[in-house]
Design a protein around this motif. Structure first.
Motif, mmCIF file in Angstrom:
data_model
loop_
_atom_site.group_PDB
_atom_site.id
_atom_site.type_symbol
_atom_site.label_atom_id
_atom_site.label_comp_id
_atom_site.label_asym_id
_atom_site.label_seq_id
_atom_site.Cartn_x
_atom_site.Cartn_y
_atom_site.Cartn_z
ATOM 1 N N GLU A 122 4.671 -13.307 1.627
ATOM 2 C CA GLU A 122 4.551 -12.813 0.256
ATOM 3 C C GLU A 122 5.455 -11.640 -0.069
ATOM 4 O O GLU A 122 5.504 -11.198 -1.209
ATOM 5 N N ALA A 123 6.182 -11.130 0.906
ATOM 6 C CA ALA A 123 7.040 -9.960 0.665
ATOM 7 C C ALA A 123 8.483 -10.278 1.016
ATOM 8 O O ALA A 123 9.192 -9.471 1.616
ATOM 9 N N THR A 124 8.931 -11.471 0.653
ATOM 10 C CA THR A 124 10.245 -11.928 1.083
ATOM 11 C C THR A 124 11.400 -11.256 0.333
ATOM 12 O O THR A 124 12.566 -11.560 0.597
ATOM 13 N N GLU A 125 11.084 -10.355 -0.593
ATOM 14 C CA GLU A 125 12.169 -9.580 -1.203
ATOM 15 C C GLU A 125 12.685 -8.506 -0.252
ATOM 16 O O GLU A 125 13.738 -7.900 -0.500
ATOM 17 N N PHE A 126 11.951 -8.286 0.836
ATOM 18 C CA PHE A 126 12.371 -7.329 1.857
ATOM 19 C C PHE A 126 12.925 -8.090 3.056
ATOM 20 O O PHE A 126 12.383 -9.114 3.459
ATOM 21 N N GLU A 127 13.996 -7.571 3.635
ATOM 22 C CA GLU A 127 14.691 -8.280 4.704
ATOM 23 C C GLU A 127 13.793 -8.569 5.906
ATOM 24 O O GLU A 127 13.836 -9.670 6.472
ATOM 25 N N ILE A 128 12.968 -7.621 6.305
ATOM 26 C CA ILE A 128 12.191 -7.785 7.536
ATOM 27 C C ILE A 128 11.170 -8.913 7.422
ATOM 28 O O ILE A 128 11.172 -9.832 8.256
ATOM 29 N N PRO A 129 10.276 -8.912 6.426
ATOM 30 C CA PRO A 129 9.375 -10.065 6.321
ATOM 31 C C PRO A 129 10.106 -11.358 5.974
ATOM 32 O O PRO A 129 9.668 -12.448 6.372
ATOM 33 N N LYS A 130 11.230 -11.276 5.267
ATOM 34 C CA LYS A 130 11.960 -12.492 4.887
ATOM 35 C C LYS A 130 12.429 -13.269 6.109
ATOM 36 O O LYS A 130 12.256 -14.489 6.184
ATOM 37 N N VAL A 131 13.004 -12.557 7.094
ATOM 38 C CA VAL A 131 13.529 -13.278 8.255
ATOM 39 C C VAL A 131 12.401 -13.807 9.140
ATOM 40 O O VAL A 131 12.546 -14.856 9.781
ATOM 41 N N HIS A 132 11.258 -13.102 9.155
ATOM 42 C CA HIS A 132 10.102 -13.651 9.867
ATOM 43 C C HIS A 132 9.630 -14.942 9.198
ATOM 44 O O HIS A 132 9.306 -15.923 9.884
ATOM 45 N N ARG A 133 9.579 -14.942 7.885
ATOM 46 C CA ARG A 133 9.145 -16.132 7.167
ATOM 47 C C ARG A 133 10.117 -17.287 7.369
ATOM 48 O O ARG A 133 9.709 -18.461 7.466
ATOM 49 N N LYS A 255 12.936 0.668 3.301
ATOM 50 C CA LYS A 255 12.325 -0.094 2.208
ATOM 51 C C LYS A 255 11.029 -0.748 2.658
ATOM 52 O O LYS A 255 10.028 -0.752 1.934
ATOM 53 N N TYR A 256 11.050 -1.303 3.872
ATOM 54 C CA TYR A 256 9.860 -1.957 4.383
ATOM 55 C C TYR A 256 8.766 -0.936 4.683
ATOM 56 O O TYR A 256 7.588 -1.172 4.413
ATOM 57 N N PHE A 257 9.155 0.226 5.220
ATOM 58 C CA PHE A 257 8.192 1.294 5.495
ATOM 59 C C PHE A 257 7.490 1.717 4.206
ATOM 60 O O PHE A 257 6.264 1.875 4.177
ATOM 61 N N LYS A 258 8.260 1.863 3.139
ATOM 62 C CA LYS A 258 7.672 2.236 1.854
ATOM 63 C C LYS A 258 6.691 1.171 1.379
ATOM 64 O O LYS A 258 5.587 1.473 0.915
ATOM 65 N N HIS A 259 7.073 -0.094 1.534
ATOM 66 C CA HIS A 259 6.216 -1.194 1.079
ATOM 67 C C HIS A 259 4.896 -1.235 1.840
ATOM 68 O O HIS A 259 3.823 -1.258 1.235
ATOM 69 N N ILE A 260 4.964 -1.237 3.163
ATOM 70 C CA ILE A 260 3.731 -1.444 3.942
ATOM 71 C C ILE A 260 2.808 -0.236 3.894
ATOM 72 O O ILE A 260 1.588 -0.381 4.041
ATOM 73 N N THR A 261 3.356 0.949 3.666
ATOM 74 C CA THR A 261 2.502 2.130 3.657
ATOM 75 C C THR A 261 1.893 2.409 2.287
ATOM 76 O O THR A 261 1.089 3.326 2.140
ATOM 77 N N THR A 262 2.264 1.618 1.300
ATOM 78 C CA THR A 262 1.662 1.776 -0.033
ATOM 79 C C THR A 262 0.854 0.548 -0.443
ATOM 80 O O THR A 262 0.408 0.449 -1.577
ATOM 81 N N GLN A 263 0.685 -0.399 0.485
ATOM 82 C CA GLN A 263 -0.115 -1.598 0.248
ATOM 83 C C GLN A 263 -1.249 -1.647 1.273
ATOM 84 O O GLN A 263 -1.079 -1.215 2.406
ATOM 85 N N ASP A 264 -2.383 -2.210 0.887
ATOM 86 C CA ASP A 264 -3.427 -2.473 1.877
ATOM 87 C C ASP A 264 -2.922 -3.544 2.829
ATOM 88 O O ASP A 264 -2.460 -4.611 2.400
ATOM 89 N N MET A 265 -3.002 -3.265 4.132
ATOM 90 C CA MET A 265 -2.564 -4.205 5.168
ATOM 91 C C MET A 265 -3.731 -4.378 6.136
ATOM 92 O O MET A 265 -3.872 -3.625 7.103
ATOM 93 N N ILE A 266 -4.573 -5.360 5.861
ATOM 94 C CA ILE A 266 -5.809 -5.532 6.629
ATOM 95 C C ILE A 266 -5.887 -6.962 7.145
ATOM 96 O O ILE A 266 -5.699 -7.920 6.401
#
Length: 288
Positions: A122-133, A255-266
């Motif tokens: 769901e976060a494929t606008e960021f490089e790190i989750p995109k390549v995992h997906r 960019k990824y650090f900003k995303h994951i630290t401002t979203q609930d990740m449970i």
């Protein structure tokens, strides 16, 4: 299912814990590592060690899965701001794993367990989750029996904040209200091994306790010291553009650090080791 197991990324924080558990349970192992130091870490648990860059495919890992029944891949580039192995996220997280999968299909491997990250779908606008997906998609399309494990994050992934605390500052983006239940790599390794023979196609995994980012920063402060600094999200967003002028890799991480630290990740609760216990046992001398 019985047979030999290949652990890719065997010397990493998670991979080494997986190797230890499998060794203790008497499994026949092969380990894939990137460096000579990695080979030394894995050597007490198996003498069947390949030191190679899997992103180069047949140049280095041809038939690495020959005689293997199950592949466990904990192979991926570190998201730490303080480490850099050279290869890009695309090379390490997609090409390397894809080459392993191709070799596994050629050699009749029965099962592939892949450690991805929460948010990959769901976060494929960021490089790190995109390549995992991207690799998840390849694995799903391959026809091999598989389980994808998406952890919300490792405790060791929060070492960056501990390193910053040693420098007297602990930054959190926004008000720190976003929640997560990160997991110790030992507890995550137990989850990985649990699905060695069978399991769901996708599972999101977390640790035993849910905390806000600010609560975790307070725990780091209590352990190490330093001052907690709240960085407004808008300031952080503008700051993400600056590293692109110098280092694309660092920009992707920020960019990824900003995303994951401002979203609930449970994720689903697993394990028993708490973040406070992790910090209690953390050797600050090992941090830069």
């Amino acid at each position: 299912m019985s047979g030999k197991i290949l652990v890719a990324g065997a010397s990493g924080a998670l991979g080494l814990e997986v190797v230890k558990i499998l060794h203790e349970n008497g499994h026949d192992l092969r380990g894939l590592v990137f460096t000579g130091d990695g080979a030394e870490k894995v050597a007490p648990y198996t003498q069947d060690i390949w030191q190679a860059d899997a992103s180069k495919g047949n140049l280095e890992i041809k038939d690495i899965t020959k005689g293997i029944t199950t592949v466990i891949s904990a192979l991926g580039k570190s998201v730490s701001l303080f480490t850099d192995r050279g290869n890009s996220f695309l090379e390490t997280d997609f090409y390397a794993n894809s080459n392993l999968l191709d070799d596994a299909l050629k050699n009749g491997v029965e099962r592939f367990v892949y450690v991805s990250i929460k948010g990959a779908e769901e976060a494929t606008e960021f490089e790190i989750p995109k390549v995992h997906r991207m690799f998840e998609d390849a694995l799903e399309a391959s026809g091999i029996d598989y389980t994808i494990i998406r952890p919300v994050g490792f405790f060791s992934g929060l070492n960056d904040l501990a390193i910053m605390a040693k420098r007297k500052l602990i930054p959190i983006i926004g008000d720190g209200s976003a929640k997560t239940n990160s997991i110790h790599q030992k507890d995550l390794a137990e989850v990985v091994v649990k699905y060695l023979e069978t399991g769901p196609q996708v599972i999101e995994v977390g640790g035993p306790m849910i905390h806000t980012r600010k609560e975790m920063a307070e725990m780091i402060k209590n352990k190490i010291g330093g001052k907690i600094i709240e960085v407004p999200e808008k300031v952080a967003e503008w700051g993400m553009f600056l590293p692109e002028m110098v280092d694309e890799d660092m920009s992707d991480k920020l960019k990824y650090f900003k995303h994951i630290t401002t979203q609930d990740m449970i994720g689903e609760k697993n394990g028993s080791i708490t973040f406070e216990e992790y910090l209690r046992d953390l050797d600050l001398k090992e941090l830069p």
